[in-house]
Write a protein that holds these residues in place. Structure first.
Motif, mmCIF file in Angstrom:
data_model
loop_
_atom_site.group_PDB
_atom_site.id
_atom_site.type_symbol
_atom_site.label_atom_id
_atom_site.label_comp_id
_atom_site.label_asym_id
_atom_site.label_seq_id
_atom_site.Cartn_x
_atom_site.Cartn_y
_atom_site.Cartn_z
ATOM 1 N N PRO A 92 -3.618 5.937 -3.645
ATOM 2 C CA PRO A 92 -4.806 5.375 -2.997
ATOM 3 C C PRO A 92 -5.105 3.925 -3.353
ATOM 4 C CG PRO A 92 -5.263 7.573 -3.811
ATOM 5 C CD PRO A 92 -3.928 7.182 -4.368
ATOM 6 N N GLU A 93 -4.775 3.498 -4.589
ATOM 7 C CA GLU A 93 -5.146 2.150 -5.007
ATOM 8 C C GLU A 93 -3.944 1.221 -5.128
ATOM 9 O OE1 GLU A 93 -7.656 2.447 -8.457
ATOM 10 O OE2 GLU A 93 -9.379 3.049 -7.259
ATOM 11 N N PRO B 193 -7.945 6.362 -8.741
ATOM 12 C CA PRO B 193 -7.946 6.440 -10.211
ATOM 13 C C PRO B 193 -9.142 5.756 -10.860
ATOM 14 C CG PRO B 193 -5.754 5.889 -9.403
ATOM 15 C CD PRO B 193 -6.675 5.814 -8.216
ATOM 16 N N SER B 194 -9.604 4.647 -10.304
ATOM 17 C CA SER B 194 -10.706 3.915 -10.919
ATOM 18 C C SER B 194 -12.071 4.479 -10.539
ATOM 19 C CB SER B 194 -10.643 2.438 -10.522
ATOM 20 O OG SER B 194 -10.905 2.276 -9.138
ATOM 21 N N SER B 195 -12.096 5.453 -9.630
ATOM 22 C CA SER B 195 -13.369 6.011 -9.154
ATOM 23 C C SER B 195 -13.267 7.528 -9.057
ATOM 24 C CB SER B 195 -13.735 5.421 -7.792
ATOM 25 O OG SER B 195 -13.814 4.016 -7.854
ATOM 26 N N LEU C 296 1.960 3.117 5.212
ATOM 27 C CA LEU C 296 1.863 4.451 4.627
ATOM 28 C C LEU C 296 0.404 4.838 4.438
ATOM 29 C CD1 LEU C 296 4.616 4.217 1.856
ATOM 30 C CD2 LEU C 296 4.819 5.294 4.100
ATOM 31 N N PRO C 297 0.073 6.106 4.611
ATOM 32 C CA PRO C 297 -1.317 6.524 4.396
ATOM 33 C C PRO C 297 -1.703 6.480 2.926
ATOM 34 C CG PRO C 297 0.075 8.420 4.861
ATOM 35 C CD PRO C 297 0.932 7.216 5.078
ATOM 36 N N PHE C 298 -3.002 6.507 2.693
ATOM 37 C CA PHE C 298 -3.569 6.616 1.351
ATOM 38 C C PHE C 298 -4.034 8.062 1.174
ATOM 39 C CE2 PHE C 298 -4.292 2.309 2.868
ATOM 40 C CZ PHE C 298 -3.805 1.532 1.824
ATOM 41 N N TRP D 227 -11.038 0.967 -4.005
ATOM 42 C CA TRP D 227 -11.879 1.318 -2.866
ATOM 43 C C TRP D 227 -13.358 1.237 -3.201
ATOM 44 C CZ3 TRP D 227 -10.175 2.221 2.053
ATOM 45 C CH2 TRP D 227 -8.794 2.290 2.208
ATOM 46 N N ARG D 228 -13.717 0.957 -4.437
ATOM 47 C CA ARG D 228 -15.126 0.849 -4.787
ATOM 48 C C ARG D 228 -15.601 -0.582 -4.574
ATOM 49 N NH1 ARG D 228 -18.131 2.500 -10.471
ATOM 50 N NH2 ARG D 228 -20.193 1.767 -9.875
#
Length: 420
Positions: free
Chosen positions: A373-374, A327-329, A320-322, A379-380
């Motif tokens: 996304p996470e 949320p964390s960034s 599945l795509p992001f 992603w950071r």
């Protein structure tokens, strides 16, 4: 060091990034589109461009997130096509030929018939064609066809052309294209993203959108070795029929597909190969594609071969795509991992990101939770920060992405040592 300031910086000028830049610029945002090589240089100029979301409805599963996103994409194309053609005076790249989902044995026909009733609750225009009707509508299909679902609204698109047109339209609305320009690092002020560093200077932006395709794992906290997003090679073949044209896009399930284009050629696809970033067409791949022709549309075996090529689909680890803000960034947005459905889901993803950045509701009443996304990690990157003087004299952090697998492994080892 050169410094530029925008509302949004979009990294990657494939179909997703270009659509994001277009929708944001059209809404009056100050947008920069950063691309390291060329517009539509990778998957967006390599795919067959099928607009067939119903292909994701395996066994009639109407809850599939990709099906829902694809159906929203089909609706979005209706608006997008009219907007682009009005704004640019150019063809948007859509080919309005219907799609056939054929069955070549009784078991397949029975399965398609079972799925049809459920699918008609989503697309009432769908219909069933008996074998004689299929052959009448599409004489080039194999005589063994047992029937087919006819989908009048599912066509195809010249995806590379559309991508370039989106960039052109975005520029008409004031977006800036920086090309060739590599995004080397994310720019941070504490927790929040503040822009990106390129080889020619800092780009400050309140929001950064990563639309970086098959190379996206380089931006993930776990690095490239975990294959959060990986390249899936797909080889294709273009034929030039000498006789009557193919009248439909043909989606023949696991066998493959044939896509008639506006110039009269027919794209045949596609293989699915884990070969890293290799895009070399092979004899084995060509043989597989020719088998699709022989099994599905044998009348095209005498067609001229125009070209063979391969592209790299950006596939996520869970398929599945992001999509959305990390949320964390805060200020970091993901629009990656669309895999083999980028043609139908890419433009609507760009619209979704643009709407969310402007604080608006998720369009088309979509549930974005499956695309969080996470869901597979942050992603950071946690790398050694480099100092950079920010606006107003504040110190900003530049968290760089590793350029090689060795650097990625070194970074991962450093992070493991830092953990308590």
């Amino acid at each position: 060091m050169q410094r530029r300031t925008y509302d949004v910086a979009v990294v990657g000028a494939g179909i997703v990034g270009s659509a994001t830049a277009y929708h944001l610029a059209r809404a009056g945002q100050r947008v920069v589109l950063v691309e390291r090589s060329g517009v539509a240089a990778e998957a967006s100029d390599a795919g067959a461009g099928m607009l067939t979301p119903l292909a994701e409805a395996g066994a009639g599963d109407l809850s599939d997130p990709l099906l829902r996103l694809g159906l929203a994409g089909l609706r979005h194309y209706q608006t997008l096509e009219a907007q682009l053609e009005s704004e640019t005076g150019m063809w948007a790249g859509l080919v309005h030929l219907p799609t056939l989902y054929p069955a070549f044995d009784d078991g397949q026909a029975e399965a398609l018939r079972r799925d049809l009733a459920a699918l008609q609750t989503l697309r009432p225009e769908l219909g069933w064609l008996e074998a004689d009707e299929v052959r009448q509508r599409e004489p080039l299909l194999a005589p063994s066809v047992r029937g087919a679902i006819l989908s009048p609204a599912e066509g195809n698109v010249a995806i590379g052309h559309l991508t370039r047109l989106l960039v052109r339209a975005a520029q008409l609305h004031g977006a800036e294209l920086l090309i060739p320009r590599s995004a080397l690092a994310l720019l941070w002020d504490g927790v929040r993203v503040q822009g990106v560093l390129t080889e020619e200077g800092v780009i400050e932006a309140a929001h950064v959108v990563l639309a970086t395709g098959a190379w996206s794992s380089a931006w993930h906290a776990q690095g490239e070795r975990t294959a959060i997003v990986f390249p899936l090679k797909g080889q294709l073949l273009a034929l030039r029929p000498s006789g009557q044209p193919l009248r439909h896009t043909i989606y023949a399930g696991p066998l493959g597909y044939l896509v008639p284009k506006a110039d009269g050629s027919v794209f045949v696809g596609a293989t699915s190969e884990r070969r890293g970033f290799d895009k070399t067409p092979t004899a084995a791949g060509l043989a597989q594609l020719l088998a699709v022709v022989r099994r599905v549309v044998p009348a095209l075996e005498e067609a001229a071969v125009e070209r063979t090529w391969a592209g790299l689909r950006p596939v996520s680890a869970d398929g599945l795509p992001f999509i959305g803000e990390a949320p964390s960034s805060p200020g970091l947005w993901l629009a990656v991992g669309h895999g083999r459905v980028g043609a139908i889901t890419g433009p609507v993803t760009g619209f979704i990101i643009a709407e969310l950045i402007q604080g608006r509701p998720v369009p088309y009443e979509l549930d974005l939770r499956p695309f969080a996304p996470e869901r597979l990690g942050a992603w950071r990157r946690r790398l050694t920060p480099l100092s950079a003087a920010g606006a107003g004299g504040r110190q900003l952090e530049l968290f760089s992405q590793p350029a090689t697998a060795a650097e990625a492994e070194a970074a991962a080892e450093e992070e493991r040592r830092e953990r308590p």
